[in-house]
Write a protein that holds these residues in place. Sequence first.
Motif, PDB file in Angstrom:
ATOM      1  N   ASN A 277      34.057  -6.164  28.437  1.00  0.00           N
ATOM      2  CA  ASN A 277      35.060  -6.168  27.376  1.00  0.00           C
ATOM      3  C   ASN A 277      34.481  -6.824  26.119  1.00  0.00           C
ATOM      4  O   ASN A 277      34.621  -6.329  24.996  1.00  0.00           O
ATOM      5  N   TYR A 293      37.798   2.072  21.671  1.00  0.00           N
ATOM      6  CA  TYR A 293      38.079   0.701  22.107  1.00  0.00           C
ATOM      7  C   TYR A 293      39.536   0.342  21.845  1.00  0.00           C
ATOM      8  O   TYR A 293      40.180  -0.312  22.675  1.00  0.00           O
ATOM      9  N   LYS A 297      42.218  -0.955  24.642  1.00  0.00           N
ATOM     10  CA  LYS A 297      42.964  -2.211  24.557  1.00  0.00           C
ATOM     11  C   LYS A 297      44.464  -1.973  24.623  1.00  0.00           C
ATOM     12  O   LYS A 297      45.205  -2.770  25.232  1.00  0.00           O
ATOM     13  N   ARG A 301      46.965  -3.265  27.502  1.00  0.00           N
ATOM     14  CA  ARG A 301      48.159  -4.054  27.184  1.00  0.00           C
ATOM     15  C   ARG A 301      49.415  -3.448  27.813  1.00  0.00           C
ATOM     16  O   ARG A 301      50.174  -4.144  28.515  1.00  0.00           O
TER      17      ARG A 301
END
Length: 381
Positions: A277, A293, A297, A301
Motif C-alpha cells: 500500500n 490507486y 482506496k 474504504r
Amino acid sequence: MSATTVNIARGLEDVIFTESSLCYIDGDQGKLYYSGYKIQDLAEYSTFEEVSYLLLHGKLPTRAELKAFSAALVAERALPRSLIRNIKAYPKTAHPMSALRTAISELGMLDPHEDEISPEGLYQKSLSLIAKFPTVVAAIKRSREGLSILAPRKGLSHAANFLYMSTGKVPSKEETKLMDVALILQAEHGFNASTFTAIAAYSTQADLYSSIVAAISALKGPRHGGANEAVMKMLAEIGSPERVSSWLAELQAKKGRVMGMGHRVYKAYDPRAGVLNKYAAEVAAKHGHSKEYAILKEVERQAGAIYNPKGIYPNVDFYSGVVYSDLGYGLEFFTPIFAVARISGWTAHILEYTKVDNRLLRPDSLYTGKLDVPYVPITKR
C-alpha cells in the motif's frame, strides 16, 4: 469408519504434516515472519538476494557471505542457447505460466545431473533455478512482444537485472527497490498450495525440476497465483472512484466477492498488503497511476466497512497489480513475477523437508461408495 466418526479436514485446513522454521504466519494478528524476521523489516531494509540466502540457510548473511551468494546467482543467470531458441518458438498466445512451466521442464532435461538428490546437488540446483527464473520470464515476455531476448547483465542486482532483461532499460533505484520489495513479499508464505504441491512431488523422490514444474502448475490457478490479475480487471470494470458505491451494490446483489480481499489464513490486514500500500501510493503520486490507486482506496474504504467486521481485509494481491503495471508488466505476467519470487521459498522448503522428514506424502480419504457390487458382463448391461 463413517462421516460421523471421522473428522474430515476439507482442503487440509489446520492439518500439520511436518515442521518448518522458514515461515510463521499469525493470521489473527496479521503478522508474517521469515525465519523469525518481520516481513516489514525485510521489505524495508533487505534485498531479494539476502532474503533468498535467509530462506536457504536459516540466517542472514554476513557481508562476505552475501557477496559470494550474489556472485553465485549471477554466474547461474544465463540460459542454454537451445532453450532460448525454443522460447522464441513458443506460441505467442500461450499463457506465460504455461511457457514458464515448459521452459523449466526443459532446463531439467538439459541438466546431465537432473536426478541427483544429494544435499549439495539440490542446493546447487536451487541456486540455478533462483537465478534463472527471472531470465526465463523476461525472455518469454520479450519474445511475446516481438523483441530481442536480452542476456543478463553482471553489474546489476537480481531485481534490477530482471527489470533490465524485461524492459531493455537499466532501472532507476526507485524501480529496483519497488521490484525488490515485490519479490521479497512473495518469496515465501508457508505451506500454500504451490509449496505443498512441490513438497508432495519431491516426497516421491522426483527430481527438483519436476517438483518445481508441479509447483508452477499449482500457482497458475486463479485461486492461487492469478488473483492479482483479477484485481486489475476489477479496477477496469469499476472505471472510476465515483462508481465504487454502485458497483459494490451490484456485486453484493450477485453475491460476488471483492477481488484481492480476504485470505485463507489472514483474519486481519495482510501485512504484505500494508507494505505494498505504501509503495503503491508512491507509484500513484509519481508515475500517473493515481486513478487506479484512487479506485483501490475507495474500494478498500467502502468494502472494508462491510467486510472488515467479518475478518475480510485486503491481501497482498490487492495492491500488487498496480505496482507490477507501473514496472512495465501486463496482466498476464503478474503470476510469473510471483513465481520469480516464490522459487526461493519452494526450493528452501524442499531442502528443509529432505532434512526434517523426507517422508512420502500419502493422505487418506473417507470412502463413500458401495462395496461388493456384483459384476455384470457387458452383454447383459
